[in-house]
Scaffold this motif. Structure first.
Motif, PDB file in Angstrom:
ATOM      1  N   ASN A   3       0.737  -1.118  -0.038  1.00 32.32           N
ATOM      2  CA  ASN A   3       0.116   0.071   0.009  1.00 32.32           C
ATOM      3  C   ASN A   3       0.830   1.209  -0.013  1.00 32.32           C
TER       4      ASN A   3
ATOM      5  N   LEU B 250       1.080   5.505  -0.644  1.00 36.96           N
ATOM      6  CA  LEU B 250       0.365   6.891  -0.920  1.00 36.96           C
ATOM      7  C   LEU B 250       0.766   7.336  -2.286  1.00 36.96           C
TER       8      LEU B 250
ATOM      9  N   ASP C  25      -8.823   5.983  -2.380  1.00 36.25           N
ATOM     10  CA  ASP C  25      -8.677   6.920  -1.321  1.00 36.25           C
ATOM     11  C   ASP C  25      -7.150   7.338  -1.160  1.00 36.25           C
TER      12      ASP C  25
ATOM     13  N   VAL D  20      -4.522   5.860  -2.126  1.00 38.30           N
ATOM     14  CA  VAL D  20      -3.643   4.938  -1.856  1.00 38.30           C
ATOM     15  C   VAL D  20      -3.243   3.976  -2.923  1.00 38.30           C
TER      16      VAL D  20
ATOM     17  N   GLN E 138      -3.068   0.394  -4.168  1.00 38.85           N
ATOM     18  CA  GLN E 138      -2.880  -0.951  -3.630  1.00 38.85           C
ATOM     19  C   GLN E 138      -2.682  -1.822  -4.774  1.00 38.85           C
TER      20      GLN E 138
ATOM     21  N   LEU F  63       1.947   3.315   6.418  1.00 37.41           N
ATOM     22  CA  LEU F  63       2.348   2.785   5.201  1.00 37.41           C
ATOM     23  C   LEU F  63       3.921   2.883   4.631  1.00 37.41           C
TER      24      LEU F  63
ATOM     25  N   LEU G 214      -4.675  -3.291   4.777  1.00 35.58           N
ATOM     26  CA  LEU G 214      -4.827  -2.064   5.107  1.00 35.58           C
ATOM     27  C   LEU G 214      -6.135  -1.722   5.932  1.00 35.58           C
TER      28      LEU G 214
ATOM     29  N   PRO H 125      -8.531   1.338   6.260  1.00 36.41           N
ATOM     30  CA  PRO H 125      -8.403   2.554   5.562  1.00 36.41           C
ATOM     31  C   PRO H 125      -8.880   3.724   6.527  1.00 36.41           C
TER      32      PRO H 125
ATOM     33  N   ASP I 154      -7.264   4.414   9.547  1.00 32.61           N
ATOM     34  CA  ASP I 154      -6.179   4.853  10.210  1.00 32.61           C
ATOM     35  C   ASP I 154      -4.898   4.996   9.308  1.00 32.61           C
ATOM     36  N   ARG I 155      -5.255   4.337   7.953  1.00 39.40           N
ATOM     37  CA  ARG I 155      -4.167   4.248   7.114  1.00 39.40           C
ATOM     38  C   ARG I 155      -2.848   3.558   7.725  1.00 39.40           C
ATOM     39  N   ARG I 156      -3.040   2.683   8.361  1.00 35.48           N
ATOM     40  CA  ARG I 156      -1.801   1.696   8.798  1.00 35.48           C
ATOM     41  C   ARG I 156      -2.498   0.038   8.298  1.00 35.48           C
ATOM     42  N   SER I 157      -1.273  -0.777   8.278  1.00 34.74           N
ATOM     43  CA  SER I 157      -1.557  -2.017   7.591  1.00 34.74           C
ATOM     44  C   SER I 157      -0.959  -3.152   8.480  1.00 34.74           C
TER      45      SER I 157
END
Length: 258
Positions: free
Chosen positions: A90, A92, A147, A149, A151, A192, A231, A233, A235-238
């Motif tokens: 993922n 940005l 959004d 990102v 993927q 990310l 992912l 979505p 908190d945009r952490r994976s």
């Protein structure tokens, strides 16, 4: 109906029939060659050619087709063997833009995703070369923008950096596959921009595990790596983790009776 018109209709009918037969034959050939219906290509075994006796290497007990993971062992130095690093990432979109470039929208976003996925997969090859491989090539890559990102998923071909190990033609061997989960020792969720470092750590972990197997068994090959990144979505952490597949040739007790 005139004779000329009848002949024209007949000729077109013969042409269409011949064309249908041609494509049917071509389809049958491709089906048999490329493994339609779950079959596979009968491959020559380089180890058997070199005089090594190995059991448990076929897809089934009565099959003549080699297991894909065994091929990754027997064709250890061949980058076109079926071993792969399959990974998800993922990224940005803002990190992928050139100076002055705007974030893509609509149909342009699809073209952007596919093109940048290939470029990013090439960059991943460099990480693989730094950790576990001496050769690496991109087999395929694709992605989509959601959004802000990218993927993506990609598959890399590689040849392992470490040597497989020593074999003795006087001994019989059995192919032994092994699967191990790959997880990091750090926080479960990662930013990310930290995903590449986490994947590099997992590659190093796989190489270290294979080295441990080699010390124990005398040989080891990484036959497959699968790294996924789930992912969140909000908190945009994976969560980056995966699994490693290894192959080894375990020697039977005693020398072969010739």
């Amino acid at each position: 109906m005139s004779v000329l018109r009848t002949l024209n209709i007949f000729s077109r009918g013969v042409w269409f029939a011949a064309s249908a037969m041609f494509f049917a034959v071509q389809g049958a050939v491709l089906y048999s060659v490329y493994g339609g219906g779950g079959s596979s290509i009968k491959q020559k075994d380089p180890l058997a050619r070199d005089g090594y006796e190995v059991s448990n290497k076929h897809v089934g007990r009565d099959s003549e087709f080699l297991r894909a993971d065994y091929e990754s062992v027997s064709r250890f130095d061949d980058i076109d063997a079926p071993r792969r690093v399959d990974f998800a990432a993922n990224i940005l979109v803002s990190d992928l833009l050139e100076p002055g470039e705007r974030a893509p929208t609509g149909a342009r976003a699809d073209a952007f995703a596919k093109a940048r996925a290939v470029v990013y997969a090439g960059e991943e090859c460099r990480r693989v070369l730094q950790t576990l491989a001496r050769e690496c090539e991109v087999a395929r890559a694709d992605g989509e923008v959601r959004d802000g990102v990218l993927q993506m998923r990609a598959s890399l071909k590689f040849v392992q950096q470490a040597e497989f190990g020593e074999l003795d033609k006087r001994r019989d061997y059995a192919f032994a596959p092994l699967s191990e989960p790959l997880k990091t020792s750090g926080p479960r969720k990662t930013a990310l921009r930290a995903e590449p470092a986490v994947r590099s750590a997992l590659y190093k972990k796989a190489a270290a595990e294979c080295a441990a197997i080699r010390r124990r068994e005398g040989n080891c090959a990484i036959t497959d790596l699968d790294i996924h990144a789930r992912l969140n979505p909000r908190d945009r952490r994976s969560v980056v983790e995966g699994s490693a597949e290894f192959g080894m040739l375990s020697a039977a007790d005693g020398a072969r009776v010739s």
